[in-house]
Design a protein around this motif. Structure first.
Motif, PDB file in Angstrom:
ATOM      1  N   ARG A   1      -1.705  10.109  -9.684  1.00 59.93           N
ATOM      2  CA  ARG A   1      -1.524   8.865  -8.935  1.00 59.93           C
ATOM      3  C   ARG A   1      -1.171   9.167  -7.490  1.00 59.93           C
ATOM      4  O   ARG A   1      -0.286   9.980  -7.207  1.00 59.93           O
ATOM      5  CB  ARG A   1      -0.424   8.023  -9.588  1.00 59.93           C
ATOM      6  N   VAL A   2      -1.858   8.527  -6.566  1.00 57.73           N
ATOM      7  CA  VAL A   2      -1.522   8.654  -5.148  1.00 57.73           C
ATOM      8  C   VAL A   2      -0.242   7.878  -4.883  1.00 57.73           C
ATOM      9  O   VAL A   2      -0.174   6.668  -5.118  1.00 57.73           O
ATOM     10  CB  VAL A   2      -2.658   8.125  -4.252  1.00 57.73           C
ATOM     11  N   VAL A   3       0.793   8.572  -4.402  1.00 54.43           N
ATOM     12  CA  VAL A   3       2.053   7.902  -4.073  1.00 54.43           C
ATOM     13  C   VAL A   3       2.202   7.691  -2.573  1.00 54.43           C
ATOM     14  O   VAL A   3       3.052   6.913  -2.139  1.00 54.43           O
ATOM     15  CB  VAL A   3       3.268   8.675  -4.617  1.00 54.43           C
ATOM     16  N   ALA A   4       1.376   8.362  -1.783  1.00 59.57           N
ATOM     17  CA  ALA A   4       1.434   8.144  -0.336  1.00 59.57           C
ATOM     18  C   ALA A   4       0.158   8.630   0.332  1.00 59.57           C
ATOM     19  O   ALA A   4      -0.336   9.723   0.026  1.00 59.57           O
ATOM     20  CB  ALA A   4       2.636   8.848   0.276  1.00 59.57           C
ATOM     21  N   VAL A   5      -0.357   7.822   1.236  1.00 58.17           N
ATOM     22  CA  VAL A   5      -1.403   8.226   2.168  1.00 58.17           C
ATOM     23  C   VAL A   5      -0.723   8.381   3.524  1.00 58.17           C
ATOM     24  O   VAL A   5      -0.015   7.474   3.975  1.00 58.17           O
ATOM     25  CB  VAL A   5      -2.519   7.179   2.259  1.00 58.17           C
ATOM     26  N   ILE A   6      -0.913   9.507   4.164  1.00 62.04           N
ATOM     27  CA  ILE A   6      -0.214   9.779   5.414  1.00 62.04           C
ATOM     28  C   ILE A   6      -1.204   9.908   6.575  1.00 62.04           C
ATOM     29  O   ILE A   6      -2.414   9.937   6.361  1.00 62.04           O
ATOM     30  CB  ILE A   6       0.650  11.053   5.311  1.00 62.04           C
ATOM     31  N   ASP A   7      -0.666   9.977   7.779  1.00 66.89           N
ATOM     32  CA  ASP A   7      -1.398  10.259   9.015  1.00 66.89           C
ATOM     33  C   ASP A   7      -2.359   9.133   9.386  1.00 66.89           C
ATOM     34  O   ASP A   7      -3.550   9.148   9.038  1.00 66.89           O
ATOM     35  CB  ASP A   7      -2.149  11.579   8.917  1.00 66.89           C
ATOM     36  N   TYR A   8      -1.832   8.181  10.150  1.00 69.82           N
ATOM     37  CA  TYR A   8      -2.632   7.048  10.623  1.00 69.82           C
ATOM     38  C   TYR A   8      -2.958   7.174  12.110  1.00 69.82           C
ATOM     39  O   TYR A   8      -3.384   6.207  12.743  1.00 69.82           O
ATOM     40  CB  TYR A   8      -1.880   5.738  10.332  1.00 69.82           C
ATOM     41  N   ASP A   9      -2.784   8.375  12.644  1.00 72.65           N
ATOM     42  CA  ASP A   9      -3.003   8.577  14.073  1.00 72.65           C
ATOM     43  C   ASP A   9      -4.447   8.351  14.482  1.00 72.65           C
ATOM     44  O   ASP A   9      -4.730   7.988  15.632  1.00 72.65           O
ATOM     45  CB  ASP A   9      -2.583   9.995  14.481  1.00 72.65           C
TER      46      ASP A   9
ATOM     47  N   PHE B   1       0.846  -1.186   0.000  1.00 72.05           N
ATOM     48  CA  PHE B   1       0.000   0.000   0.000  1.00 72.05           C
ATOM     49  C   PHE B   1       0.888   1.245   0.000  1.00 72.05           C
ATOM     50  O   PHE B   1       1.949   1.255   0.642  1.00 72.05           O
ATOM     51  CB  PHE B   1      -0.890  -0.013   1.244  1.00 72.05           C
ATOM     52  N   PRO B   2       0.487   2.319  -0.704  1.00 72.71           N
ATOM     53  CA  PRO B   2       1.345   3.505  -0.774  1.00 72.71           C
ATOM     54  C   PRO B   2       1.324   4.324   0.514  1.00 72.71           C
ATOM     55  O   PRO B   2       0.321   4.961   0.839  1.00 72.71           O
ATOM     56  CB  PRO B   2       0.753   4.297  -1.947  1.00 72.71           C
ATOM     57  N   LEU B   3       2.416   4.305   1.241  1.00 81.43           N
ATOM     58  CA  LEU B   3       2.549   5.095   2.469  1.00 81.43           C
ATOM     59  C   LEU B   3       4.028   5.257   2.786  1.00 81.43           C
ATOM     60  O   LEU B   3       4.861   4.478   2.325  1.00 81.43           O
ATOM     61  CB  LEU B   3       1.817   4.434   3.636  1.00 81.43           C
ATOM     62  N   PRO B   4       4.393   6.267   3.594  1.00 79.09           N
ATOM     63  CA  PRO B   4       5.793   6.426   4.003  1.00 79.09           C
ATOM     64  C   PRO B   4       6.176   5.304   4.961  1.00 79.09           C
ATOM     65  O   PRO B   4       5.462   5.033   5.924  1.00 79.09           O
ATOM     66  CB  PRO B   4       5.811   7.788   4.721  1.00 79.09           C
ATOM     67  N   HIS B   5       7.290   4.661   4.706  1.00 77.73           N
ATOM     68  CA  HIS B   5       7.703   3.546   5.555  1.00 77.73           C
ATOM     69  C   HIS B   5       8.317   4.057   6.857  1.00 77.73           C
ATOM     70  O   HIS B   5       9.076   5.030   6.870  1.00 77.73           O
ATOM     71  CB  HIS B   5       8.716   2.674   4.812  1.00 77.73           C
ATOM     72  N   LEU B   6       7.998   3.376   7.942  1.00 70.52           N
ATOM     73  CA  LEU B   6       8.624   3.655   9.224  1.00 70.52           C
ATOM     74  C   LEU B   6      10.066   3.171   9.210  1.00 70.52           C
ATOM     75  O   LEU B   6      10.373   2.124   8.633  1.00 70.52           O
ATOM     76  CB  LEU B   6       7.859   2.938  10.345  1.00 70.52           C
ATOM     77  N   ILE B   7      10.931   3.921   9.860  1.00 71.56           N
ATOM     78  CA  ILE B   7      12.340   3.559   9.961  1.00 71.56           C
ATOM     79  C   ILE B   7      12.607   3.063  11.378  1.00 71.56           C
ATOM     80  O   ILE B   7      12.269   3.736  12.354  1.00 71.56           O
ATOM     81  CB  ILE B   7      13.255   4.752   9.635  1.00 71.56           C
ATOM     82  N   GLY B   8      13.213   1.896  11.492  1.00 69.10           N
ATOM     83  CA  GLY B   8      13.479   1.311  12.796  1.00 69.10           C
ATOM     84  C   GLY B   8      14.737   1.858  13.439  1.00 69.10           C
ATOM     85  O   GLY B   8      15.642   2.379  12.769  1.00 69.10           O
TER      86      GLY B   8
END
Length: 412
Positions: A288-296, A141-148
């Protein structure tokens, strides 16, 4: 870096030794270069483009009350990540003023660091959000990946009673109101719902929605008192108008809520929804949607709450200046494209009962989003609160009078 994991949300106890975006041009004017390793010696104040803690405004003293990182804080936080050589750091004044953000430029890419706002930093709620994002990442799914983090690859960093998140920064442009971009936004919501339909998390999500919400009802009744206290001259001049508005809005909200309950929504299947699907949370390249943000705000609800709010957000018409002059009707073309694209995703066809709730839920969503700010400040951002609520009344009246049309447009 290996796939990161959701951190065990047990609070951190390590004491200290002593909160809709176009990609900004890079570098920005007052950005200085930095050549420091993120995991080694730390960051010196003079080399990250931010002044030291002694001269930088204290938290809460940034422009318009926006909270900011201090350099020492950034140094400590970034030492927990392995990003290679940090070339530059820049404050990123977007989104919530209570959640400081910074862009981090390194040899390995561009990242966004965020400190969770107070009240949004329950570790278990954050863990729910992160687990969801990692699930969506696994599904492409298009979203910014979390960095560990470097030490244990955790998706959140807990330090000194605060929670930090680091994301890859995705370049994109804002929603342009075109029909193609609107349809893409509806399709991506359909994809989101398909991917989360059977998803279950071990973490407990937040509760509540804009439907039949006690907080919304309380806000409506508070508005006259707020205006009387903060804007006494306006209250005296518009006393009757204010109370007539509040009576209309309260009746409209309660009537819509009751009708949704009568239709049976509260007995429908529930799943994880985004709960904040609007143009400001989409990034595009072309259409084109490249990212959906804000899952809070993600939580478990009936999907139609997401759909109705999304359809409203992508079809509502605004303007400039006096909000009472804004169009009361929806953009029917955008509404139809959004809804049809949603149903183009396999296994997402809406039932007749779900369709019948859409105009009612739009009324609830519009009122809920509008009344809480006015109940707090007497205004909606910088706009006159009474005029803004008059606009809401105009749009609600249109939805009441055209509810059958709103439903039928989906099947035309």
């Amino acid at each position: 870096m290996q796939e990161n994991e959701v951190q065990n949300p047990a609070p951190d106890h390590d004491p200290l030794a002593n909160e809709r975006e176009v990609e900004p041009e890079w570098p920005l004017g007052h950005l200085s270069s930095a050549q420091m390793q993120s995991g080694g010696q730390g960051l010196s104040d003079s080399r990250i483009g931010l002044s030291s803690g002694s001269t930088m405004p204290a938290l809460g003293e940034g422009a318009h009350g926006r909270l900011r990182f201090i350099a020492d804080e950034l140094a400590v936080v970034m030492s927990h990540y392995d990003l290679g050589i940090i070339r530059a750091v820049q404050e990123f004044p977007r989104g919530s003023r209570k959640a400081p953000k910074a862009l981090i430029r390194t040899d390995s890419g561009l990242y966004l660091l965020k400190r969770r706002a107070k009240g949004k930093d329950d570790p278990f709620r954050v863990a729910f959000s992160h687990a969801l994002q990692l699930h969506l990442t696994d599904q492409q799914f298009p979203l910014p990946h979390l960095i560990g983090t470097e030490a244990d690859n955790n998706s959140m960093l807990q330090l000194h009673g605060r929670i930090y998140e680091l994301f890859e920064y995705i370049k994109g442009t804002p929603y342009d109101s075109s029909l193609d971009a609107t349809a893409e936004s509806g399709r991506i919501l359909g994809l989101y719902h398909r991917l989360t339909k059977k998803y279950q998390s071990e973490y407990e999500p937040a509760e509540g929605s804009y439907h039949n919400a006690s907080s919304v009802k309380a806000a409506i009744t508070t508005i006259p008192k707020t205006i009387e206290k903060l804007l006494p001259t306006q209250y005296e001049k518009q006393h009757d108008e204010i109370h007539d508005l509040i009576s209309f809005i309260s009746t409209a909200y309660n009537t819509a809520s009751d009708r949704v309950i009568e239709i049976g929504m509260e007995d429908w299947p529930m799943q994880v929804v985004h709960s904040d699907w609007h143009p400001g949370n989409m990034l595009f390249r072309g259409n084109r949607v490249v990212a959906v943000i804000d899952y809070d705000a993600a939580r478990v609800q009936q999907r139609i709450l997401d759909i109705a709010n999304g359809a409203l957000q992508f079809s509502i018409l605004g303007g400039s200046g006096d909000p009472t002059t804004w169009p009361e009707y929806l953009d029917e073309s955008r509404y139809k494209r959004f809804m049809r694209a949603y149903e183009s995703v396999p296994d997402t066809i809406l039932s007749k009962a779900e369709l019948n709730t859409i105009p009612l839920l739009m009324i609830e969503a519009l009122i809920a989003e509008s009344v809480i700010p006015v109940a707090t400040t007497g205004k909606f951002v910088r706009m006159d609160g009474v005029k803004f609520l008059q606009m809401v009344k105009n749009k609600v009246t249109w939805l009441q009078q055209h509810s059958e049309k709103v439903v039928s447009l989906v099947s035309e």
